[in-house]
Design a protein around this motif. Structure first.
Motif, PDB file in Angstrom:
ATOM      1  N   SER A 479       0.826  -1.207   0.000  1.00  0.00           N
ATOM      2  CA  SER A 479       0.000   0.000   0.000  1.00  0.00           C
ATOM      3  C   SER A 479       0.868   1.268   0.000  1.00  0.00           C
ATOM      4  O   SER A 479       0.450   2.312  -0.464  1.00  0.00           O
ATOM      5  N   ILE A 480       2.097   1.146   0.511  1.00  0.00           N
ATOM      6  CA  ILE A 480       3.006   2.301   0.487  1.00  0.00           C
ATOM      7  C   ILE A 480       3.258   2.711  -0.962  1.00  0.00           C
ATOM      8  O   ILE A 480       3.252   3.891  -1.309  1.00  0.00           O
ATOM      9  N   PHE A 481       3.439   1.684  -1.810  1.00  0.00           N
ATOM     10  CA  PHE A 481       3.795   1.988  -3.197  1.00  0.00           C
ATOM     11  C   PHE A 481       2.621   2.520  -3.995  1.00  0.00           C
ATOM     12  O   PHE A 481       2.812   3.176  -5.010  1.00  0.00           O
ATOM     13  N   ARG A 482       1.411   2.245  -3.503  1.00  0.00           N
ATOM     14  CA  ARG A 482       0.256   2.810  -4.208  1.00  0.00           C
ATOM     15  C   ARG A 482       0.202   4.317  -4.021  1.00  0.00           C
ATOM     16  O   ARG A 482      -0.426   5.023  -4.773  1.00  0.00           O
ATOM     17  N   LYS A 483       0.913   4.782  -2.965  1.00  0.00           N
ATOM     18  CA  LYS A 483       0.861   6.214  -2.681  1.00  0.00           C
ATOM     19  C   LYS A 483       1.936   7.000  -3.421  1.00  0.00           C
ATOM     20  O   LYS A 483       1.976   8.220  -3.325  1.00  0.00           O
ATOM     21  N   ILE A 484       2.865   6.326  -4.066  1.00  0.00           N
ATOM     22  CA  ILE A 484       3.870   7.107  -4.787  1.00  0.00           C
ATOM     23  C   ILE A 484       3.669   6.989  -6.290  1.00  0.00           C
ATOM     24  O   ILE A 484       3.351   5.922  -6.800  1.00  0.00           O
ATOM     25  N   GLU A 485       3.922   8.096  -6.944  1.00  0.00           N
ATOM     26  CA  GLU A 485       3.714   8.120  -8.383  1.00  0.00           C
ATOM     27  C   GLU A 485       4.833   7.373  -9.096  1.00  0.00           C
ATOM     28  O   GLU A 485       5.980   7.418  -8.682  1.00  0.00           O
ATOM     29  N   GLY A 486       4.468   6.702 -10.156  1.00  0.00           N
ATOM     30  CA  GLY A 486       5.478   6.037 -10.995  1.00  0.00           C
ATOM     31  C   GLY A 486       6.004   4.747 -10.417  1.00  0.00           C
ATOM     32  O   GLY A 486       6.892   4.138 -11.004  1.00  0.00           O
ATOM     33  N   GLY A 487       5.499   4.332  -9.255  1.00  0.00           N
ATOM     34  CA  GLY A 487       5.944   3.053  -8.683  1.00  0.00           C
ATOM     35  C   GLY A 487       7.361   3.112  -8.162  1.00  0.00           C
ATOM     36  O   GLY A 487       7.891   4.185  -7.851  1.00  0.00           O
ATOM     37  N   PHE A 488       8.005   1.967  -8.101  1.00  0.00           N
ATOM     38  CA  PHE A 488       9.307   1.865  -7.449  1.00  0.00           C
ATOM     39  C   PHE A 488      10.452   1.821  -8.456  1.00  0.00           C
ATOM     40  O   PHE A 488      10.395   1.121  -9.453  1.00  0.00           O
ATOM     41  N   THR A 489      11.500   2.615  -8.190  1.00  0.00           N
ATOM     42  CA  THR A 489      12.741   2.434  -8.957  1.00  0.00           C
ATOM     43  C   THR A 489      13.868   2.206  -7.961  1.00  0.00           C
ATOM     44  O   THR A 489      13.983   2.923  -6.961  1.00  0.00           O
ATOM     45  N   ALA A 490      14.690   1.219  -8.257  1.00  0.00           N
ATOM     46  CA  ALA A 490      15.762   0.860  -7.319  1.00  0.00           C
ATOM     47  C   ALA A 490      16.850   1.928  -7.312  1.00  0.00           C
ATOM     48  O   ALA A 490      17.272   2.376  -8.371  1.00  0.00           O
ATOM     49  N   PRO A 491      17.279   2.343  -6.115  1.00  0.00           N
ATOM     50  CA  PRO A 491      18.370   3.327  -6.056  1.00  0.00           C
ATOM     51  C   PRO A 491      19.698   2.641  -6.366  1.00  0.00           C
ATOM     52  O   PRO A 491      19.811   1.425  -6.191  1.00  0.00           O
ATOM     53  N   GLU A 492      20.661   3.392  -6.831  1.00  0.00           N
ATOM     54  CA  GLU A 492      21.960   2.791  -7.096  1.00  0.00           C
ATOM     55  C   GLU A 492      22.678   2.459  -5.799  1.00  0.00           C
ATOM     56  O   GLU A 492      23.340   1.448  -5.678  1.00  0.00           O
ATOM     57  N   LYS A 493      22.529   3.363  -4.837  1.00  0.00           N
ATOM     58  CA  LYS A 493      23.226   3.171  -3.554  1.00  0.00           C
ATOM     59  C   LYS A 493      22.223   3.094  -2.416  1.00  0.00           C
ATOM     60  O   LYS A 493      21.256   3.848  -2.387  1.00  0.00           O
ATOM     61  N   MET A 494      22.499   2.192  -1.496  1.00  0.00           N
ATOM     62  CA  MET A 494      21.692   2.127  -0.283  1.00  0.00           C
ATOM     63  C   MET A 494      22.474   2.837   0.822  1.00  0.00           C
ATOM     64  O   MET A 494      23.682   2.612   0.975  1.00  0.00           O
ATOM     65  N   HIS A 495      21.803   3.702   1.578  1.00  0.00           N
ATOM     66  CA  HIS A 495      22.470   4.416   2.684  1.00  0.00           C
ATOM     67  C   HIS A 495      21.845   3.969   3.985  1.00  0.00           C
ATOM     68  O   HIS A 495      20.802   4.482   4.384  1.00  0.00           O
ATOM     69  N   LEU A 496      22.464   2.993   4.626  1.00  0.00           N
ATOM     70  CA  LEU A 496      21.899   2.468   5.870  1.00  0.00           C
ATOM     71  C   LEU A 496      22.539   3.171   7.048  1.00  0.00           C
ATOM     72  O   LEU A 496      23.756   3.101   7.222  1.00  0.00           O
ATOM     73  N   THR A 497      21.735   3.870   7.839  1.00  0.00           N
ATOM     74  CA  THR A 497      22.289   4.564   9.000  1.00  0.00           C
ATOM     75  C   THR A 497      21.536   4.241  10.289  1.00  0.00           C
ATOM     76  O   THR A 497      22.138   3.888  11.287  1.00  0.00           O
ATOM     77  N   GLU A 498      20.221   4.335  10.258  1.00  0.00           N
ATOM     78  CA  GLU A 498      19.423   4.095  11.470  1.00  0.00           C
ATOM     79  C   GLU A 498      19.497   2.617  11.881  1.00  0.00           C
ATOM     80  O   GLU A 498      19.502   1.732  11.020  1.00  0.00           O
ATOM     81  N   PRO A 499      19.520   2.345  13.219  1.00  0.00           N
ATOM     82  CA  PRO A 499      19.551   0.945  13.667  1.00  0.00           C
ATOM     83  C   PRO A 499      18.407   0.102  13.087  1.00  0.00           C
ATOM     84  O   PRO A 499      18.621  -1.055  12.720  1.00  0.00           O
TER      85      PRO A 499
END
Ligand code: ARG
Length: 584
Positions: A479-499
């Protein structure tokens, strides 16, 4: 390669570097395992403790030398307690792994190096006898093992070895000729036959002249009598049609239906061969296989202990009256599968009470010089809420069809409550997915060897380790993706910071480890527990980290974590044959 395998390889290299020739050549290094407590890291090894004494070092000292030599780009190391090596995977490494997962349809799960041909023998109910709860367990577990093995790259052959040649046919044949209601047979073949069997069974108890008549019908069938063969064929045909309907509802398919009768002609020559080869011999008119003394008595399937002494329990393969047995058929079946299917592995998903039977079969194969990955994938019983064997209110065995019907009925109520406005057709499809999913997941989330309690309310609950909870989690992500336009595109880089981001990524990456481990031990509950943990980690993440309200790289990373969670949940549940609806 999975992270534990990579860490193990690095550790092995470090061991060689530190110890050189002092490394005992018979030592095989244990695979790095998942850490029990996240505070101490992600993975852990006890190699220093296992090896220290043999190389004359103290474990902490050896651990320190090893971690110094390792300098892993994957993880930071730490020594704990008496000499554990703890690995804390670097967030950048989890990021790299999740980036790769986004580009990989298999979500990181590798194909096996050495694919095998595996025959999976499961479900296998008996014609004209009730399909009991043992068959329910076998049907669901066997189907999952097939899906897992195929996914991992093995060639899988599913074979429904139905009991279509048992002594029950004496009663069925007599009943067919004297009491069968043809109309009922057309409407509900499985129940009609079952009913005939039950009625004749009861009659035999009242009237002792009946049993010999039934036996005579059986002898005629076995002798090839045309009329009886014709009736027998009809019984098999209607049963198969009835069973197929159930399997369709469960989305389960068999490549073959080679029932017991398929091996009739092979039995006599097989017994003769076993006698000629000195493996079987005559005893009181019967032909039997006895222990050949290969095992210690306590491991010998042809011995039992009685009053402090070991006494023989041979496998009978031909009765004194010339009749063949269940064991004879299984030996012939095994021959057929190894010879015609070129099976390297045969896995029998059958209840624990048949343990002795399979041990004897496999041991006879050893005596014949036939080897392979033959496994009895055993399971315990299903109990009712009262902890007694699961029965209907009237005390009958519960039929699988009734279980499916009731599950869908109950699931319909769940869906109606949650989404009263859903179109009727979608509602029905969702109820089917939720109902069938609930039964399957309740089964698969148990350790198969223990008895489990069948509890409708628990298996359909929207919280806890249930299919509806996981399906609902999936729906939330979608349902999260229904709320964004154009659907999902994979990012080139993942930035993991929060635990919470790191914790979720850590679990996503573990999927690649869990799937093969689940098949190795034939333990679907490992994957089930993992999926439940993943769904919980997702909810914690979603609470801690706003997704749609975040921005830039953070938003892209978080959306990608959501996307991967959805993909893993869908693929993982798919390995159980459970459908994930987009809405519910
Ligand atoms: N029909 C058997 C039963 O209901 C199960 C058959 C299992 N497979 C086998 N190859 N023995 O107990």
């Amino acid at each position: 390669m999975t992270i534990p395998n990579e860490l193990t390889a690095q550790l092995t290299a470090a061991l060689q570097q530190v110890l050189g020739d002092a490394l005992p050549c018979d030592f095989s290094i244990p695979t790095v395992s998942v850490a029990q407590d996240l505070r101490f890291g992600d993975y852990q090894s006890n190699v220093a403790m296992m090896l220290a004494k043999r190389v004359g070092m103290n474990p902490r000292e050896l651990a320190a030398k090893l971690t110094e030599a390792m300098e892993s780009s994957i993880a930071a190391t730490e020594i704990a307690g008496p000499g554990f090596i703890n690995f804390r995977v670097r967030p950048e490494y989890f990021a790299a792994r999740t980036e790769a997962m986004l580009q990989d349809e298999r979500l990181g799960v590798a194909l096996v190096d050495q694919p095998k041909t595996i025959v999976i023998d499961f479900s296998a109910p008996n014609v004209a006898k009730p399909m009991h709860v043992g068959h329910i367990r076998s049907t669901i577990i066997g189907d999952t093992l097939g899906r897992l093995a195929r996914f991992l790259g093995h060639t899988v052959i599913t074979d429904n070895h139905i009991g279509d040649w048992g002594t029950q046919f004496g009663m069925i044949l007599w009943g067919w000729k004297h009491i069968l209601d043809q109309e009922e047979l057309k409407k509900n073949p499985i129940d009609a036959l079952l009913d005939v069997y039950k009625q004749v069974n009861a009659k035999c108890k009242e009237d002792e002249t009946l049993l010999p008549l039934c036996k005579a019908e059986l002898v005629k069938l076995q002798g090839g009598d045309a009329e009886n063969l014709d009736i027998w064929n009809k019984c098999i045909a209607v049963t198969k049609t009835g069973l197929q309907k159930i399997y369709d509802q469960l989305d389960i398919r068999f490549d073959y239906w080679l029932g017991e009768s398929a091996y009739n002609d092979a039995l006599a020559p097989l017994v003769e061969k076993l006698v000629a080869d000195g493996i079987a011999r005559e005893s009181d008119g019967a032909i039997c296989v006895f222990s050949d003394g290969f095992h210690k008595p306590q491991n010998d399937p042809f011995l039992v202990q009685k009053d402090g002494e070991w006494v023989p329990v041979p496998a009978i393969i031909r009765k004194a009256d010339g009749g063949f047995l269940y064991a004879t058929t299984d030996l012939a079946t095994l021959d057929y599968r190894t010879q015609n299917f070129n099976a390297d592995a045969i896995w029998y998903v059958v209840g624990a009470p048949q343990d002795k039977h399979f041990k004897q079969i496999f041991d006879i194969e050893r005596m014949r010089g036939v080897s392979g990955d033959f496994r009895h994938v055993a399971f315990g019983s299903i109990l009712g809420k009262d902890r007694r064997p699961f029965k209907t209110r009237s005390g009958d065995t519960v039929s699988l069809q009734d279980v499916i019907d009731e599950a869908i009925e109950r699931a319909t109520k769940v869906v109606e409550e949650k989404s009263p406005d859903m179109p009727a057709e979608e509602k029905a499809a969702v109820a089917q997915a939720v109902g069938v999913g609930a039964i399957k997941f309740a089964e698969l989330s148990q350790n198969r060897l223990s008895d489990y309690i069948f509890d409708w309310d628990k298996m359909l609950a929207l919280t806890g380790d249930t299919a509806p909870y996981l399906q609902n989690s999936y729906v939330r992500v979608r349902s999260i993706f229904r709320k964004i336009e154009g659907g999902f595109t994979a990012p080139e880089k993942m930035h993991l910071t929060e635990p919470a981001e790191i914790a979720l990524a850590r679990l996503l990456v573990r999927y690649a480890e869990v799937v093969p481990a689940t098949l190795d031990d034939c333990k679907p509950n490992l994957l089930a527990a993992y999926l439940y943990e993943l769904a919980k980690a997702f909810h914690s993440f979603y609470e801690a980290c706003p997704v749609l309200r975040s921005e830039g790289d953070t938003r892209a990373t978080r959306l990608a974590l959501c996307e991967l969670t959805a993909r893993v949940l869908k693929q993982g549940m798919g390995l159980f044959g459970i459908t994930m609806p987009d809405r519910m």
